[in-house]
Motif scaffolding. Structure first.
Motif, PDB file in Angstrom:
ATOM      1  N   VAL A 273       0.836  -1.210   0.000  1.00  0.00           N
ATOM      2  CA  VAL A 273       0.000   0.000   0.000  1.00  0.00           C
ATOM      3  C   VAL A 273       0.873   1.263   0.000  1.00  0.00           C
ATOM      4  CG1 VAL A 273      -1.710   1.324   1.311  1.00  0.00           C
ATOM      5  CG2 VAL A 273      -1.982  -1.151   1.040  1.00  0.00           C
ATOM      6  N   ALA A 274       1.911   1.281   0.826  1.00  0.00           N
ATOM      7  CA  ALA A 274       2.796   2.450   0.886  1.00  0.00           C
ATOM      8  C   ALA A 274       3.478   2.689  -0.458  1.00  0.00           C
ATOM      9  CB  ALA A 274       3.839   2.265   1.983  1.00  0.00           C
ATOM     10  N   HIS A 275       3.863   1.621  -1.123  1.00  0.00           N
ATOM     11  CA  HIS A 275       4.493   1.749  -2.438  1.00  0.00           C
ATOM     12  C   HIS A 275       3.554   2.437  -3.437  1.00  0.00           C
ATOM     13  CE1 HIS A 275       6.408   0.736  -6.224  1.00  0.00           C
ATOM     14  NE2 HIS A 275       5.301   0.102  -6.583  1.00  0.00           N
ATOM     15  N   PHE A 276       2.322   1.945  -3.534  1.00  0.00           N
ATOM     16  CA  PHE A 276       1.400   2.525  -4.506  1.00  0.00           C
ATOM     17  C   PHE A 276       0.948   3.931  -4.116  1.00  0.00           C
ATOM     18  CE2 PHE A 276       1.323  -1.756  -6.149  1.00  0.00           C
ATOM     19  CZ  PHE A 276       1.380  -1.496  -7.501  1.00  0.00           C
ATOM     20  N   LEU A 277       0.851   4.213  -2.834  1.00  0.00           N
ATOM     21  CA  LEU A 277       0.544   5.591  -2.414  1.00  0.00           C
ATOM     22  C   LEU A 277       1.683   6.527  -2.804  1.00  0.00           C
ATOM     23  CD1 LEU A 277      -1.140   5.107   1.059  1.00  0.00           C
ATOM     24  CD2 LEU A 277      -2.157   6.141  -0.978  1.00  0.00           C
ATOM     25  N   THR A 278       2.905   6.061  -2.668  1.00  0.00           N
ATOM     26  CA  THR A 278       4.056   6.878  -3.055  1.00  0.00           C
ATOM     27  C   THR A 278       4.030   7.166  -4.551  1.00  0.00           C
ATOM     28  OG1 THR A 278       5.381   5.981  -1.250  1.00  0.00           O
ATOM     29  CG2 THR A 278       6.578   7.027  -3.049  1.00  0.00           C
ATOM     30  N   LEU A 279       3.738   6.151  -5.359  1.00  0.00           N
ATOM     31  CA  LEU A 279       3.632   6.373  -6.805  1.00  0.00           C
ATOM     32  C   LEU A 279       2.521   7.375  -7.121  1.00  0.00           C
ATOM     33  CD1 LEU A 279       4.059   2.764  -8.277  1.00  0.00           C
ATOM     34  CD2 LEU A 279       5.767   4.592  -8.093  1.00  0.00           C
TER      35      LEU A 279
ATOM     36  N   TRP B 173      10.666  -7.051 -11.317  1.00  0.00           N
ATOM     37  CA  TRP B 173       9.659  -6.535 -10.394  1.00  0.00           C
ATOM     38  C   TRP B 173       9.082  -5.204 -10.839  1.00  0.00           C
ATOM     39  CZ3 TRP B 173       7.274  -8.892  -6.417  1.00  0.00           C
ATOM     40  CH2 TRP B 173       7.741 -10.170  -6.091  1.00  0.00           C
ATOM     41  N   GLY B 174       9.432  -4.744 -12.014  1.00  0.00           N
ATOM     42  CA  GLY B 174       8.831  -3.545 -12.586  1.00  0.00           C
ATOM     43  C   GLY B 174       8.845  -2.343 -11.674  1.00  0.00           C
ATOM     44  N   CYS B 175       7.688  -1.735 -11.486  1.00  0.00           N
ATOM     45  CA  CYS B 175       7.584  -0.484 -10.736  1.00  0.00           C
ATOM     46  C   CYS B 175       7.916  -0.647  -9.256  1.00  0.00           C
ATOM     47  CB  CYS B 175       6.198   0.127 -10.898  1.00  0.00           C
ATOM     48  SG  CYS B 175       4.900  -0.754 -10.004  1.00  0.00           S
ATOM     49  N   PHE B 176       7.996  -1.871  -8.749  1.00  0.00           N
ATOM     50  CA  PHE B 176       8.300  -2.043  -7.332  1.00  0.00           C
ATOM     51  C   PHE B 176       9.696  -1.542  -6.980  1.00  0.00           C
ATOM     52  CE2 PHE B 176       4.690  -4.934  -7.514  1.00  0.00           C
ATOM     53  CZ  PHE B 176       4.017  -4.547  -6.375  1.00  0.00           C
ATOM     54  N   TYR B 177      10.571  -1.406  -7.948  1.00  0.00           N
ATOM     55  CA  TYR B 177      11.907  -0.902  -7.653  1.00  0.00           C
ATOM     56  C   TYR B 177      11.984   0.627  -7.742  1.00  0.00           C
ATOM     57  CZ  TYR B 177      14.440  -5.038  -6.504  1.00  0.00           C
ATOM     58  OH  TYR B 177      14.902  -6.128  -5.823  1.00  0.00           O
ATOM     59  N   GLU B 178      10.860   1.287  -7.901  1.00  0.00           N
ATOM     60  CA  GLU B 178      10.839   2.751  -7.974  1.00  0.00           C
ATOM     61  C   GLU B 178      10.703   3.418  -6.613  1.00  0.00           C
ATOM     62  OE1 GLU B 178       8.260   4.387 -10.927  1.00  0.00           O
ATOM     63  OE2 GLU B 178       8.624   2.701 -12.284  1.00  0.00           O
ATOM     64  N   THR B 179      10.370   2.665  -5.570  1.00  0.00           N
ATOM     65  CA  THR B 179      10.274   3.240  -4.222  1.00  0.00           C
ATOM     66  C   THR B 179      10.966   2.326  -3.233  1.00  0.00           C
ATOM     67  OG1 THR B 179       8.240   2.122  -3.497  1.00  0.00           O
ATOM     68  CG2 THR B 179       7.959   4.149  -4.791  1.00  0.00           C
ATOM     69  N   THR B 180      11.360   2.876  -2.103  1.00  0.00           N
ATOM     70  CA  THR B 180      11.977   2.032  -1.074  1.00  0.00           C
ATOM     71  C   THR B 180      10.970   1.020  -0.548  1.00  0.00           C
ATOM     72  OG1 THR B 180      11.500   3.661   0.646  1.00  0.00           O
ATOM     73  CG2 THR B 180      13.672   3.753  -0.355  1.00  0.00           C
ATOM     74  N   TYR B 181       9.707   1.408  -0.459  1.00  0.00           N
ATOM     75  CA  TYR B 181       8.675   0.471   0.001  1.00  0.00           C
ATOM     76  C   TYR B 181       8.540  -0.696  -0.970  1.00  0.00           C
ATOM     77  CZ  TYR B 181       7.286   4.429   2.933  1.00  0.00           C
ATOM     78  OH  TYR B 181       7.266   5.463   3.827  1.00  0.00           O
ATOM     79  N   GLY B 182       8.551  -0.401  -2.253  1.00  0.00           N
ATOM     80  CA  GLY B 182       8.434  -1.449  -3.266  1.00  0.00           C
ATOM     81  C   GLY B 182       9.628  -2.385  -3.254  1.00  0.00           C
ATOM     82  N   ARG B 183      10.835  -1.825  -3.089  1.00  0.00           N
ATOM     83  CA  ARG B 183      12.029  -2.676  -3.022  1.00  0.00           C
ATOM     84  C   ARG B 183      11.978  -3.589  -1.806  1.00  0.00           C
ATOM     85  NH1 ARG B 183      14.276   1.965  -5.206  1.00  0.00           N
ATOM     86  NH2 ARG B 183      15.008   2.757  -3.220  1.00  0.00           N
ATOM     87  N   GLN B 184      11.504  -3.055  -0.686  1.00  0.00           N
ATOM     88  CA  GLN B 184      11.370  -3.891   0.514  1.00  0.00           C
ATOM     89  C   GLN B 184      10.329  -4.986   0.285  1.00  0.00           C
ATOM     90  OE1 GLN B 184      10.980  -1.613   4.238  1.00  0.00           O
ATOM     91  NE2 GLN B 184      11.863   0.097   3.103  1.00  0.00           N
ATOM     92  N   PHE B 185       9.217  -4.625  -0.351  1.00  0.00           N
ATOM     93  CA  PHE B 185       8.185  -5.606  -0.656  1.00  0.00           C
ATOM     94  C   PHE B 185       8.755  -6.712  -1.541  1.00  0.00           C
ATOM     95  CE2 PHE B 185       4.915  -7.293  -3.456  1.00  0.00           C
ATOM     96  CZ  PHE B 185       3.976  -7.734  -2.534  1.00  0.00           C
TER      97      PHE B 185
ATOM     98  N   ALA C  92       6.366  16.489  -0.062  1.00  0.00           N
ATOM     99  CA  ALA C  92       7.765  16.504  -0.497  1.00  0.00           C
ATOM    100  C   ALA C  92       8.646  15.692   0.442  1.00  0.00           C
ATOM    101  CB  ALA C  92       8.265  17.940  -0.591  1.00  0.00           C
ATOM    102  N   ALA C  93       8.455  15.833   1.735  1.00  0.00           N
ATOM    103  CA  ALA C  93       9.264  15.086   2.698  1.00  0.00           C
ATOM    104  C   ALA C  93       9.000  13.590   2.597  1.00  0.00           C
ATOM    105  CB  ALA C  93       8.978  15.573   4.118  1.00  0.00           C
ATOM    106  N   LEU C  94       7.740  13.236   2.437  1.00  0.00           N
ATOM    107  CA  LEU C  94       7.392  11.824   2.312  1.00  0.00           C
ATOM    108  C   LEU C  94       8.034  11.229   1.061  1.00  0.00           C
ATOM    109  CD1 LEU C  94       4.120  10.115   3.074  1.00  0.00           C
ATOM    110  CD2 LEU C  94       5.210   9.676   0.897  1.00  0.00           C
ATOM    111  N   LEU C  95       7.934  11.927  -0.046  1.00  0.00           N
ATOM    112  CA  LEU C  95       8.501  11.421  -1.287  1.00  0.00           C
ATOM    113  C   LEU C  95      10.017  11.317  -1.210  1.00  0.00           C
ATOM    114  CD1 LEU C  95       6.309  13.175  -3.983  1.00  0.00           C
ATOM    115  CD2 LEU C  95       6.331  10.753  -3.349  1.00  0.00           C
TER     116      LEU C  95
END
Length: 120
Positions: free
Chosen positions: A42-48, A93-105, A60-63
């Motif tokens: 969820v955090a990954h997709f919210l970040t995207l 893993w496609g877009c999952f490597y675009e955020t730290t949350y996605g990489r952790q997932f 901005a801080a969250l991103l």
């Protein structure tokens, strides 16, 4: 997650991402890590989502914290250019490597033997 406040994304959108996670992150396969997998998904997709939304307080801080960076493979100074390394894992893993949350997932999912189905 405390960083994601109600002002950053509509409740209906958050619920959509929770529903998506529920369909992908199966509790019977993730066992004790199910809540963490749901949280990261969820955090990954919210970040995207937030990347493409207009500026708001706290966005901005969250991103900055969630985007993380990829390894720079090459750079150019004149006419400014940069290229990022994308290994086999990130392509798989496609877009999952675009955020730290996605990489952790993705890391947890790989450790659990890819116990999810995600079709790009």
């Amino acid at each position: 997650m405390p960083r994601f406040t109600a002002e950053l994304a509509p409740d209906a959108l958050v619920q959509t991402y929770i529903d998506m996670a529920g369909a992908v992150v199966r509790e019977e396969r993730w066992h004790a890590l199910w809540r963490e997998g749901m949280r990261l998904f969820v955090a990954h997709f919210l970040t995207l989502y937030l990347r493409d939304e207009p500026e708001s307080d706290g966005r901005a801080a969250l991103l900055a914290a969630a985007e993380g960076g990829s390894r720079v493979a090459s750079e150019t100074v004149g006419e400014v250019s940069v290229a990022y390394a994308a290994g086999e894992k990130s392509r798989a893993w496609g877009c999952f490597y675009e955020t730290t949350y996605g990489r952790q997932f993705a890391t947890l999912a790989r450790a659990l033997g890819r116990p999810c189905l995600y079709v790009l």
